[in-house]
Design an enzyme around this catalytic site. Structure first.
Site, PDB file in Angstrom:
ATOM      1  N   CYS A  61       0.833  -1.207   0.000  1.00 42.37           N
ATOM      2  CA  CYS A  61       0.000   0.000   0.000  1.00 42.37           C
ATOM      3  C   CYS A  61       0.871   1.263   0.000  1.00 42.37           C
ATOM      4  O   CYS A  61       1.842   1.354   0.753  1.00 42.37           O
ATOM      5  CB  CYS A  61      -0.913  -0.008   1.223  1.00 42.37           C
ATOM      6  N   CYS A  97       0.610   4.744   6.920  1.00 42.63           N
ATOM      7  CA  CYS A  97      -0.021   4.582   8.242  1.00 42.63           C
ATOM      8  C   CYS A  97       0.955   3.835   9.168  1.00 42.63           C
ATOM      9  O   CYS A  97       1.377   2.709   8.864  1.00 42.63           O
ATOM     10  CB  CYS A  97      -1.316   3.802   8.108  1.00 42.63           C
ATOM     11  N   CYS A 101       0.412   0.157  10.303  1.00 38.44           N
ATOM     12  CA  CYS A 101      -0.069  -0.871   9.364  1.00 38.44           C
ATOM     13  C   CYS A 101       1.038  -1.715   8.738  1.00 38.44           C
ATOM     14  O   CYS A 101       1.958  -1.192   8.092  1.00 38.44           O
ATOM     15  CB  CYS A 101      -0.889  -0.217   8.261  1.00 38.44           C
ATOM     16  N   CYS A 142     -16.509  -9.114   5.591  1.00 32.37           N
ATOM     17  CA  CYS A 142     -15.881  -7.824   5.285  1.00 32.37           C
ATOM     18  C   CYS A 142     -14.591  -8.031   4.491  1.00 32.37           C
ATOM     19  O   CYS A 142     -13.692  -8.747   4.939  1.00 32.37           O
ATOM     20  CB  CYS A 142     -15.582  -7.068   6.575  1.00 32.37           C
ATOM     21  N   CYS A 144     -19.581  -6.141   3.564  1.00 30.96           N
ATOM     22  CA  CYS A 144     -18.889  -4.919   3.953  1.00 30.96           C
ATOM     23  C   CYS A 144     -17.570  -4.897   3.193  1.00 30.96           C
ATOM     24  O   CYS A 144     -16.986  -5.962   2.952  1.00 30.96           O
ATOM     25  CB  CYS A 144     -18.637  -4.962   5.462  1.00 30.96           C
ATOM     26  N   CYS A 187     -19.362   2.140   8.852  1.00 30.97           N
ATOM     27  CA  CYS A 187     -18.614   1.438   9.897  1.00 30.97           C
ATOM     28  C   CYS A 187     -17.346   2.268  10.095  1.00 30.97           C
ATOM     29  O   CYS A 187     -16.508   2.339   9.200  1.00 30.97           O
ATOM     30  CB  CYS A 187     -18.284   0.027   9.428  1.00 30.97           C
ATOM     31  N   ARG A 215     -17.864  -2.638  18.011  1.00 29.14           N
ATOM     32  CA  ARG A 215     -17.146  -3.897  17.720  1.00 29.14           C
ATOM     33  C   ARG A 215     -15.831  -3.951  18.478  1.00 29.14           C
ATOM     34  O   ARG A 215     -14.982  -3.065  18.345  1.00 29.14           O
ATOM     35  CB  ARG A 215     -16.892  -4.009  16.212  1.00 29.14           C
TER      36      ARG A 215
HETATM   37  N1  SAM Z   1      -6.651   0.634   3.145  1.00 25.88           N
HETATM   38  C1  SAM Z   1      -7.926   0.933   3.661  1.00 25.88           C
HETATM   39  C2  SAM Z   1      -7.926   2.014   4.709  1.00 25.88           C
HETATM   40  O1  SAM Z   1      -6.889   2.211   5.343  1.00 25.88           O
HETATM   41  O2  SAM Z   1      -8.965   2.628   4.903  1.00 25.88           O
HETATM   42  C3  SAM Z   1      -8.640  -0.286   4.229  1.00 25.88           C
HETATM   43  C4  SAM Z   1      -7.857  -1.342   4.961  1.00 25.88           C
HETATM   44  S1  SAM Z   1      -7.072  -0.813   6.484  1.00 25.88           S
HETATM   45  C5  SAM Z   1      -6.034  -2.175   6.845  1.00 25.88           C
HETATM   46  C6  SAM Z   1      -8.429  -0.881   7.639  1.00 25.88           C
HETATM   47  C7  SAM Z   1      -8.161  -0.513   9.055  1.00 25.88           C
HETATM   48  O3  SAM Z   1      -7.425  -1.535   9.705  1.00 25.88           O
HETATM   49  C8  SAM Z   1      -7.372   0.723   9.359  1.00 25.88           C
HETATM   50  O4  SAM Z   1      -8.108   1.900   9.248  1.00 25.88           O
HETATM   51  C9  SAM Z   1      -6.963   0.499  10.804  1.00 25.88           C
HETATM   52  O5  SAM Z   1      -7.944   1.021  11.667  1.00 25.88           O
HETATM   53  C10 SAM Z   1      -6.957  -1.023  10.915  1.00 25.88           C
HETATM   54  N2  SAM Z   1      -5.603  -1.522  11.187  1.00 25.88           N
HETATM   55  C11 SAM Z   1      -4.596  -1.678  10.303  1.00 25.88           C
HETATM   56  N3  SAM Z   1      -3.485  -2.134  10.888  1.00 25.88           N
HETATM   57  C12 SAM Z   1      -3.785  -2.272  12.210  1.00 25.88           C
HETATM   58  C13 SAM Z   1      -3.046  -2.702  13.334  1.00 25.88           C
HETATM   59  N4  SAM Z   1      -1.765  -3.048  13.248  1.00 25.88           N
HETATM   60  N5  SAM Z   1      -3.660  -2.744  14.535  1.00 25.88           N
HETATM   61  C14 SAM Z   1      -4.955  -2.376  14.637  1.00 25.88           C
HETATM   62  N6  SAM Z   1      -5.718  -1.966  13.593  1.00 25.88           N
HETATM   63  C15 SAM Z   1      -5.136  -1.903  12.405  1.00 25.88           C
HETATM   64  C1  DTB Z   2     -11.192  -2.544  11.664  1.00 26.09           C
HETATM   65  O1  DTB Z   2     -11.533  -1.555  12.357  1.00 26.09           O
HETATM   66  N1  DTB Z   2     -10.315  -3.454  12.041  1.00 26.09           N
HETATM   67  C2  DTB Z   2     -10.118  -4.435  10.980  1.00 26.09           C
HETATM   68  C3  DTB Z   2     -11.159  -4.006   9.920  1.00 26.09           C
HETATM   69  N2  DTB Z   2     -11.678  -2.792  10.449  1.00 26.09           N
HETATM   70  C4  DTB Z   2     -10.783  -3.895   8.522  1.00 26.09           C
HETATM   71  C5  DTB Z   2      -8.717  -4.548  10.533  1.00 26.09           C
HETATM   72  C6  DTB Z   2      -7.735  -4.901  11.644  1.00 26.09           C
HETATM   73  C7  DTB Z   2      -6.420  -5.123  11.027  1.00 26.09           C
HETATM   74  C8  DTB Z   2      -5.391  -5.580  12.015  1.00 26.09           C
HETATM   75  C9  DTB Z   2      -4.058  -5.776  11.380  1.00 26.09           C
HETATM   76  C10 DTB Z   2      -4.010  -6.814  10.306  1.00 26.09           C
HETATM   77  O2  DTB Z   2      -4.540  -7.940  10.504  1.00 26.09           O
HETATM   78  O3  DTB Z   2      -3.445  -6.543   9.250  1.00 26.09           O
HETATM   79 FE1  SF4 Z   3      -2.803   1.211   3.384  1.00 27.67          FE
HETATM   80 FE2  SF4 Z   3      -2.710   0.010   5.741  1.00 27.67          FE
HETATM   81 FE3  SF4 Z   3      -3.018   2.636   5.617  1.00 27.67          FE
HETATM   82 FE4  SF4 Z   3      -5.047   1.006   4.812  1.00 27.67          FE
HETATM   83  S1  SF4 Z   3      -4.248   1.204   6.873  1.00 27.67           S
HETATM   84  S2  SF4 Z   3      -4.281   2.860   3.770  1.00 27.67           S
HETATM   85  S3  SF4 Z   3      -3.836  -0.691   3.972  1.00 27.67           S
HETATM   86  S4  SF4 Z   3      -1.206   1.484   4.920  1.00 27.67           S
END
Ligand code: SAM
Ligand code: DTB
Ligand code: SF4
Length: 333
Positions: free
Chosen positions: A55, A59, A62, A99, A131, A191, A263
């Site tokens: 990506c 973030c 992430c 989802c 979702c 959501c 959630r």
């Molecule tokens: N890329 C899209 C976005 O960022 O909106 C959708 C996928 S992103 C992985 C969805 C959500 O996963 C993020 O907004 C964040 O809240 C959650 N997330 C990602 N990495 C995480 C982590 N290490 N621990 C907890 N939540 C995480």
């Molecule tokens: C949300 O609030 N938590 C989920 C879902 N929406 C998409 C994602 C959590 C991701 C945790 C890190 C991972 O598994 O990559």
């Molecule tokens: Fe990309 Fe992860 Fe950020 Fe979603 S949360 S925009 S997958 S870097």
């Protein structure tokens, strides 16, 4: 009842609520919970990453960001039949919402988005709520998702406007709000929630909840995540949260967003059964169900079946609570 819903919460009010002695806070949240969610149900929502890694966003939490060296490697997008096979398995295990997540900054028109639309149609034809979480989108893309049958769009605010700048530099908080408006205007349920444990202050946590509660209408689902600390991300060395901080977040969310499904999301693998039960008691009524989140582990389905049994909860049938403007959700329960 609709008159209980307020959209004028201030930070000081929410901070006072957050800092209430724990048992008083939980009592208050429980009372709101039983008024608005008398069916004692929990929503089981299974996640699948349909496009993993690589990506362009940065973030800090992430593992899928290309800015960080993590164990997650970029993968090709899944095929529609692979996704539908996973959705069918999730349904067999008892999930009611499926989802699908993509490691995208934003939706781009073209074959990948067309494939997501096909996935949504397929998930709906299995009788599951659908979702997706695909990053930013515009009004036309939201309308196309709605036409494909999408029930909910996940797009988290993640933290306060102030703290956002320390976590993500490649987009702005206002862009998150604009996407939420596009989703809402298309008639898709919202959501949106956030993450704790990213070095934010308690005021940042409360401010994020204020932003969510003051959306009108409030989000139908509010995921509260504890940071999953992944090696190679800038936040990998953050200290773990105290589970009672999660209980407080859930309880405050329940009080100020009485009708939303709150959630208990990422981070459950690090919580014991009793901490999870306390979150469910304090107002959480949805969990991610399935042994993986997107790229990181989640408790086994057998453990979660046991959790639901131990709490004496029922599983929400699909689409039982989706109408965004139903005048009184508790009446339908
Ligand atoms: N890329 C899209 C976005 O960022 O909106 C959708 C996928 S992103 C992985 C969805 C959500 O996963 C993020 O907004 C964040 O809240 C959650 N997330 C990602 N990495 C995480 C982590 N290490 N621990 C907890 N939540 C995480
Ligand atoms: C949300 O609030 N938590 C989920 C879902 N929406 C998409 C994602 C959590 C991701 C945790 C890190 C991972 O598994 O990559
Ligand atoms: Fe990309 Fe992860 Fe950020 Fe979603 S949360 S925009 S997958 S870097």
């Amino acid at each position: 009842m609709v008159e209980d819903i307020r959209h004028d919460w201030s930070l000081s009010e929410v901070r006072t609520l957050h800092d209430t002695p724990l048992f008083q806070l939980v009592d208050r949240a429980r009372s709101v919970h039983v008024t608005h969610h008398a069916d004692n149900s929990v929503q089981l929502c299974t996640l699948l990453s349909v496009k993993t890694g690589g990506c362009p966003e940065d973030c800090a939490y992430c593992p899928q960001s290309s800015h960080h060296q993590t164990p997650v490697k970029g993968e090709a997008m899944l095929k529609v039949d692979e996704v539908l096979a996973a959705a069918a398995r999730a349904k067999e295990h008892g999930a009611t919402r499926f989802c699908m997540g993509a490691a995208w900054r934003e939706v781009k028109d073209g074959s990948a988005f067309d494939r997501v639309l096909e996935m949504v149609r397929g998930v709906k034809s299995l009788g599951l709520e659908a979702c997706v979480t695909l990053g930013m989108l515009n009004a036309d893309q939201a309308a196309r998702l709605k036409a494909a049958g999408l029930d909910a769009y996940n797009h988290n605010l993640d933290t306060s406007r102030e703290h956002y700048k320390s976590i993500i530099s490649t987009r702005q908080f206002d862009q998150r709000l604009a996407t939420l408006r596009a989703v809402r205007n298309a008639g898709i349920t919202v959501c949106s929630g956030g993450i704790i444990g990213m070095g934010e202050s308690v005021d940042d946590r409360c401010q994020m909840l204020v932003e969510l509660a003051n959306l009108d209408p409030q989000p139908e689902s509010v995921p509260i995540n504890a940071l999953v600390r992944v090696e190679g991300t800038p936040l990998a060395a953050m200290p773990p949260i105290d589970p009672l901080e999660l209980v407080r977040m859930v309880a405050v969310a329940r009080v100020i967003m009485p009708r939303s499904r709150v959630r208990l999301s990422a981070g459950r693998s690090e919580l014991n059964r009793e901490a999870q039960l306390l979150c469910l008691y304090a107002g959480a009524n949805s969990i991610f169900y399935g042994d993986r989140l997107l790229t990181t582990p989640n408790p086994d389905t057998s453990e979660d079946e046991e959790l639901v049994r131990a709490a004496g909860l029922t599983v929400q049938p699909p689409s039982a609570r989706l109408a965004p403007d139903a005048s009184d959700a508790s009446a339908a329960e």
